[in-house]
Design a protein around this motif. Structure first.
Motif, short mmCIF file in Angstrom:
data_model
loop_
_atom_site.label_atom_id
_atom_site.label_comp_id
_atom_site.label_asym_id
_atom_site.label_seq_id
_atom_site.Cartn_x
_atom_site.Cartn_y
_atom_site.Cartn_z
N ASN A 185 0.78 -1.23 0.00
CA ASN A 185 0.00 0.00 0.00
C ASN A 185 0.81 1.29 0.00
O ASN A 185 0.29 2.36 0.28
CB ASN A 185 -0.98 0.00 1.18
N SER A 186 2.10 1.20 -0.35
CA SER A 186 2.92 2.42 -0.28
C SER A 186 2.41 3.51 -1.21
O SER A 186 2.50 4.69 -0.91
CB SER A 186 4.38 2.10 -0.57
N MET A 187 1.80 3.10 -2.36
CA MET A 187 1.28 4.12 -3.28
C MET A 187 -0.02 4.72 -2.79
O MET A 187 -0.44 5.78 -3.25
CB MET A 187 1.02 3.48 -4.65
N CYS A 188 -0.68 4.02 -1.90
CA CYS A 188 -2.02 4.43 -1.47
C CYS A 188 -1.95 5.33 -0.25
O CYS A 188 -2.71 6.31 -0.12
CB CYS A 188 -2.86 3.21 -1.12
N ALA A 189 -1.02 4.99 0.66
CA ALA A 189 -0.97 5.66 1.95
C ALA A 189 -0.73 7.16 1.81
O ALA A 189 -1.22 7.95 2.60
CB ALA A 189 0.12 5.03 2.82
N GLY A 190 0.00 7.54 0.75
CA GLY A 190 0.33 8.94 0.57
C GLY A 190 -0.87 9.85 0.40
O GLY A 190 -0.80 11.04 0.70
N CYS A 191 -1.97 9.31 -0.10
CA CYS A 191 -3.18 10.12 -0.23
C CYS A 191 -4.27 9.66 0.74
O CYS A 191 -4.92 10.47 1.39
CB CYS A 191 -3.73 10.04 -1.65
N HIS A 192 -4.47 8.35 0.83
CA HIS A 192 -5.58 7.83 1.62
C HIS A 192 -5.26 7.67 3.09
O HIS A 192 -6.14 7.39 3.88
CB HIS A 192 -6.06 6.48 1.05
N GLY A 193 -3.98 7.84 3.43
CA GLY A 193 -3.61 7.60 4.81
C GLY A 193 -3.34 8.84 5.62
O GLY A 193 -3.04 8.77 6.80
N ILE A 194 -3.46 10.00 4.99
CA ILE A 194 -3.14 11.24 5.68
C ILE A 194 -4.42 12.00 5.98
O ILE A 194 -5.13 12.41 5.07
CB ILE A 194 -2.19 12.12 4.83
N PRO A 195 -4.75 12.18 7.26
CA PRO A 195 -6.01 12.86 7.61
C PRO A 195 -6.11 14.24 6.99
O PRO A 195 -5.16 15.02 7.04
CB PRO A 195 -5.93 12.96 9.15
N GLY A 196 -7.23 14.52 6.37
CA GLY A 196 -7.47 15.85 5.81
C GLY A 196 -6.85 16.08 4.46
O GLY A 196 -6.96 17.18 3.90
N TRP A 197 -6.21 15.07 3.88
CA TRP A 197 -5.54 15.26 2.57
C TRP A 197 -6.58 15.49 1.49
O TRP A 197 -7.61 14.84 1.45
CB TRP A 197 -4.72 14.00 2.25
N ARG A 198 -6.27 16.43 0.60
CA ARG A 198 -7.22 16.76 -0.45
C ARG A 198 -6.66 16.43 -1.82
O ARG A 198 -5.46 16.36 -2.01
CB ARG A 198 -7.55 18.25 -0.41
N THR A 199 -7.55 16.28 -2.79
CA THR A 199 -7.10 16.07 -4.16
C THR A 199 -6.60 17.38 -4.72
O THR A 199 -6.78 18.44 -4.15
CB THR A 199 -8.24 15.58 -5.06
N ALA A 200 -5.99 17.27 -5.93
CA ALA A 200 -5.40 18.46 -6.54
C ALA A 200 -6.45 19.36 -7.17
O ALA A 200 -7.54 18.94 -7.48
CB ALA A 200 -4.36 18.04 -7.57
N PHE A 201 -6.06 20.59 -7.36
CA PHE A 201 -6.86 21.59 -8.05
C PHE A 201 -7.24 21.07 -9.43
O PHE A 201 -6.47 20.34 -10.02
CB PHE A 201 -6.00 22.85 -8.17
N PRO A 202 -8.35 21.39 -10.09
CA PRO A 202 -9.28 22.42 -9.67
C PRO A 202 -10.38 21.94 -8.73
O PRO A 202 -10.95 22.76 -8.02
CB PRO A 202 -9.91 22.87 -10.99
N GLU A 203 -10.66 20.63 -8.73
CA GLU A 203 -11.73 20.17 -7.84
C GLU A 203 -11.11 19.67 -6.56
O GLU A 203 -10.54 18.57 -6.55
CB GLU A 203 -12.48 19.02 -8.51
#
Lengths: 108, 112
Positions: free
Chosen positions: B34-52
């Motif tokens: 899951n090393s590729m996943c944790a960077g986005c799905h494992g960090i509380p409050g992490w958001r996707t990139a602009f524009p949405e």
């Protein structure tokens, strides 16, 4: 600005208006969720493996997903039918309702 | 004759058992992948990139079957998101099952 009193008054008026034009209302969302419960469970903890759990999901992600189904950016025959009758406020309220429920976590 | 029949039945059962354990996901294996996943799905409050911008969805406790179907939809492009499409392109079916099992169980034990 010369007139500090009117500035304070304006700021106060804006601050008080904030909740009215904020996001969704979970209470209203609960009332609107009866159709959703059929697949996603009463509190969003879906018992069916193919229908995702919504309980505790991020509010803005849920709202984004509903918007995507409505615009057709995200395609699903069941969901696109469901969102056809939802207004923007409905979607916000539903998102607020499910986000408050206990369920999904970020502890892996 | 009877012994041969019994042996066949037992052998068949063993085959079936091993088949199902391969198809089903292994949360421990999933944790290692899951090393590729944790960077986005494992960090509380992490958001996707602009524009949405919206918060990256929580996966902990989600149905494994739903997670697998989502990953498959990203892989085929049926579901559209640049990062997810790129990541799922590199996942095998077994990887998807393992990752889904890991997130579904919120497994937090030791990795192998």
């Amino acid at each position: 600005m010369k007139n500090t009193k009117s500035m304070i008054g304006l700021a106060l008026a804006v601050a008080l208006a904030m909740p009215a034009c904020a996001g969704g209302n979970a209470e209203a969302g609960k009332a609107k969720s009866t159709t959703c419960a059929a697949c996603h469970g009463e509190d969003g903890n879906s018992p069916t493996a193919s229908f995702p759990k919504l309980a505790g999901q991020h509010e803005d992600y849920l709202y984004h997903s509903l918007k995507a189904y409505k615009s057709g950016k995200r395609k699903n025959p069941i969901m696109s039918g469901q969102v056809a009758n939802l207004s923007v406020q409905d979607m916000k309220d539903l998102a607020a309702f499910y986000a408050k429920k206990k369920g999904l976590s970020q502890k892996y | 004759m009877k012994a041969a029949y019994l042996t066949t039945v037992v052998a068949a059962l063993f085959c079936a058992a091993s088949l199902s354990s391969q198809a089903a996901g292994d949360p421990v294996a999933g944790r290692n992948k899951n090393s590729m996943c944790a960077g986005c799905h494992g960090i509380p409050g992490w958001r996707t990139a602009f524009p949405e911008t919206y918060k990256v969805p929580r996966l902990g406790g989600q149905h494994a079957e739903y997670l697998v179907s989502a990953l498959k939809q990203y892989k085929t492009g049926e579901r559209n998101h640049p990062s997810m499409m790129a990541i799922s392109a590199s996942l095998s079916d077994q990887d998807m099952e393992d990752l889904a099992a890991y997130y579904a169980s919120s497994y937090s034990g030791p990795s192998k």
